[in-house]
Scaffold this motif. Sequence first.
Motif, short mmCIF file in Angstrom:
data_model
loop_
_atom_site.label_atom_id
_atom_site.label_comp_id
_atom_site.label_asym_id
_atom_site.label_seq_id
_atom_site.Cartn_x
_atom_site.Cartn_y
_atom_site.Cartn_z
N THR B 21 43.05 38.08 44.35
CA THR B 21 41.97 38.89 44.93
C THR B 21 41.96 40.28 44.31
OG1 THR B 21 42.23 37.66 46.96
CG2 THR B 21 41.01 39.71 47.11
N GLY B 22 43.15 40.85 44.12
CA GLY B 22 43.25 42.19 43.53
C GLY B 22 42.69 42.22 42.12
N LEU B 23 43.07 41.23 41.32
CA LEU B 23 42.57 41.16 39.94
C LEU B 23 41.06 41.05 39.91
CD1 LEU B 23 45.08 38.77 38.12
CD2 LEU B 23 44.58 41.15 37.59
N LEU B 24 40.57 40.21 40.80
CA LEU B 24 39.13 39.98 40.86
C LEU B 24 38.39 41.26 41.23
CD1 LEU B 24 37.78 37.31 40.33
CD2 LEU B 24 37.48 37.07 42.78
N MET B 25 38.91 41.93 42.25
CA MET B 25 38.30 43.19 42.71
C MET B 25 38.30 44.20 41.56
SD MET B 25 37.46 43.04 45.92
CE MET B 25 37.19 41.33 46.23
N LEU B 26 39.43 44.25 40.87
CA LEU B 26 39.58 45.20 39.77
C LEU B 26 38.53 44.92 38.70
CD1 LEU B 26 41.66 47.45 39.11
CD2 LEU B 26 42.67 45.83 37.51
N ALA B 27 38.47 43.65 38.27
CA ALA B 27 37.52 43.28 37.22
C ALA B 27 36.10 43.62 37.65
CB ALA B 27 37.64 41.80 36.92
N MET B 28 35.75 43.23 38.86
CA MET B 28 34.39 43.44 39.33
C MET B 28 34.08 44.92 39.48
SD MET B 28 32.94 40.78 41.82
CE MET B 28 32.75 39.10 41.38
N ALA B 290 33.57 42.19 32.28
CA ALA B 290 34.00 41.99 33.65
C ALA B 290 33.70 40.57 34.10
CB ALA B 290 33.31 43.00 34.57
N GLY B 291 32.52 40.08 33.71
CA GLY B 291 32.14 38.72 34.08
C GLY B 291 33.13 37.70 33.54
N ILE B 292 33.58 37.91 32.29
CA ILE B 292 34.54 36.98 31.69
C ILE B 292 35.88 37.06 32.43
CG2 ILE B 292 35.87 36.53 29.60
CD1 ILE B 292 33.28 37.41 28.06
N LEU B 293 36.27 38.29 32.77
CA LEU B 293 37.49 38.46 33.56
C LEU B 293 37.39 37.69 34.88
CD1 LEU B 293 38.42 42.23 33.17
CD2 LEU B 293 39.79 40.26 32.54
N VAL B 294 36.26 37.91 35.55
CA VAL B 294 36.03 37.24 36.83
C VAL B 294 36.10 35.73 36.63
CG1 VAL B 294 34.28 36.75 38.57
CG2 VAL B 294 34.67 39.09 37.84
N MET B 295 35.46 35.26 35.57
CA MET B 295 35.44 33.83 35.29
C MET B 295 36.86 33.29 35.16
SD MET B 295 33.73 31.94 32.04
CE MET B 295 34.95 32.27 30.80
N VAL B 377 26.72 37.13 40.72
CA VAL B 377 26.37 35.82 40.18
C VAL B 377 27.54 35.22 39.39
CG1 VAL B 377 24.93 34.65 38.48
CG2 VAL B 377 23.89 36.15 40.17
N SER B 378 28.21 36.04 38.55
CA SER B 378 29.31 35.47 37.77
C SER B 378 30.45 35.05 38.69
CB SER B 378 29.79 36.45 36.70
OG SER B 378 30.44 37.54 37.29
N GLY B 379 30.71 35.84 39.71
CA GLY B 379 31.76 35.47 40.68
C GLY B 379 31.42 34.16 41.36
#
Lengths: 244, 402
Positions: B21-28, B290-295, B377-379
């Motif tokens: 969750t932290g990584l995702l929040m960071l990327a986004m 960021a989208g790629i990170l989220v992906m 959308v990417s998330g």
Amino acid sequence: MQDDAASLISLHGLERTFYLGDSKVQALRNVDLHISPSEYIAVMGPSGSGKSTLLNMIGLLDRPDAGTYLLEGRDVTTLKPDEQAKVRSERIGFIFQSFHLIPRLTAAANIELPLVLAGVPAAERARRVKQALQEYGLTDRAHHLPNQLSGGQRQRVAIARATILRPAVLLADEPTGNLDRATGEEVVRLLEALNAQGMTLIVVTHDQALGARARRQLRMEDGRIVSDASDVGDVSAAATGSSG
Amino acid sequence: MKALDNLRYAAGSATGHLLRTGLLMLAMSIGVAAVVILTALGDGARRYVIEEFSAIGTNLVIVLPGRSETGGLNPANLITSTPRDLTVDDANSLLRVPGVKRIAPLIIGTTEVNAGGKLREAMMIGTNEDFMHVRQMKLSLGRFLTRDNIGHGSAEVVLGALIREELFGTANPLGKTVRVGDRRLRVVGVLSQGGRGMGMTTDELLIIPVATAQAMLDSNTLFRILVEARSREQIEEVKSGVLKQITQRHDGEEDVTVITQDAVLETFDKILNVLTLGVAGIAAISLAVAGILVMNVMLVSVTQRTAEIGLLKALGATADSVRQLFITEAVLLSVTGGMLGTALGYAGAALLRQIYPAFPAYPPVWAVLAGLGTAIVSGLVFGVMPARRAAELDPITALSKR
Ligand SMILES: Nc1ncnc2c1ncn2[C@@H]1O[C@H](COP(=O)(O)OP(=O)(O)OP(=O)(O)O)[C@@H](O)[C@H]1O
Ligand SMILES: [Mg+2]
């Protein structure tokens, strides 16, 4: 077949083949089996003989390549995935060697999960979970996470979870495999108590002593049921499953 | 499965896997915040320039001597190439052009100003009483120039705020005499501090009557004529009228250039829109990253959780409930991450404005929406897609995946 009507579970010519690259493993070969309500069955045999595969078939976790499976007289192999899910939810309880508890959920929440998935109202859920915690002596562990519990406690949580919806069939794949002898005994006694209440119990085990406690013993080798013995005569009528 | 339970399970899953969750929040949040801050910078630059230009005055038409290259071939130009002077009479004649509200002739020079033994250089503007209105200037003391009906030029001067301070300090300068070049002029007014326009401050100006300035500079020609149209709609009409009038007065020779402030603003607006787009491009790239990170975070996490999906199915969950759980979780994560990023972006833009108060670094709404939209959308796509696939698996296949 008059057999099928009286049987809880009827398997006819069940086949399951796995392909790994070029090699082909026949995990189940032409398995026929009839199981009556409230039977207590131990499935034994060497590693790789197909015991887990058989149990997964009965638990509707896997689908056969050929053959039919009647549960309570109804062909469940042809059911749609959602209908199978309903059967798993209402009629089948599964217990795994490695417990398969969700690590972030407390003991109580793990036990509650099948009720949540079945859409049981919260008040009703709380009542049933509380009762289950009591029955399995887990009340003071209700809010502990799985990694804060001992192996025996974890398996008790798993059993409580598998039986919270009062299934007709309880399937246990080496339930004591990760436990020491004493704890294993305790778990087996719990399962036997459930069987005594009328739940059909099928246990896969490598432990001869444990297997001997069952009233009916199946022995598998190379995907076939090679022997089917009953200790007690009065269930022999149902125990006509042929060896393949 | 009930909606509330669905939400609780999904929220528990999000808070139960803190690293993911932290990584995702960071990327986004980095992605969205980058978009918000970068576009705030780009758009801020655009606004800054427009505000600077608007400070010159509104509805302005500007006449400058000399023909612009785009004026077309005029036979008169072939005969005589020296442009005629742009005179005060030319300027005054423009008052007769329909749609003209005010005019202000303009002549500019540098000079020395001297009072009470203090001497400094200053920019001097010669103009009329209407200049103050055309340029929307404000006075802090006294009055502006008065109407010069005879055209001889009175010996008056209006001081910029800084000049006044340097020559007089806090003393009242009104009625005092200052020496400007070789003339003695009486101070009649002082400009308010902080007047701006075209990047030039009015604090260091001397404003004197145009006739006086012409005499001092010994020049007849004007630097500019500022013409104010009555309304925005009349700007074009005034522009052509002004050109016609001057051409007529200059014996049919089109030897002046007439520009409108609108045209200048439009050109700058175009340039700066391109700048904003460029910045948005950079922002889009950061968003794509960021989208790629989220992906990746989503793909890895769903793969890790295939076993959980298998277990849920073994416990009787339908493929639909499993999908819903994962969609809910992806929505929760994406929306929270997006919001966090937006908040961060706005905070960053606010910080920029704090540091550079003159710079209006406000993020444009479209950029914020685009940033948020892309992140969410990417998330969603990369959270839901693999979960959907896992939900279709046989329970045991999912369960035995590690
Ligand atoms: N998903 C799978 N893919 C490929 N082969 C499989 C798969 N599952 C089981 N098998 C193969 O099928 C055969 C039967 O496996 P199964 O797990 O039923 O054995 P088992 O009797 O439970 O053995 P053990 O006592 O070691 O648990 C084995 O040869 C195994 O390698
Ligand atoms: Mg096995």
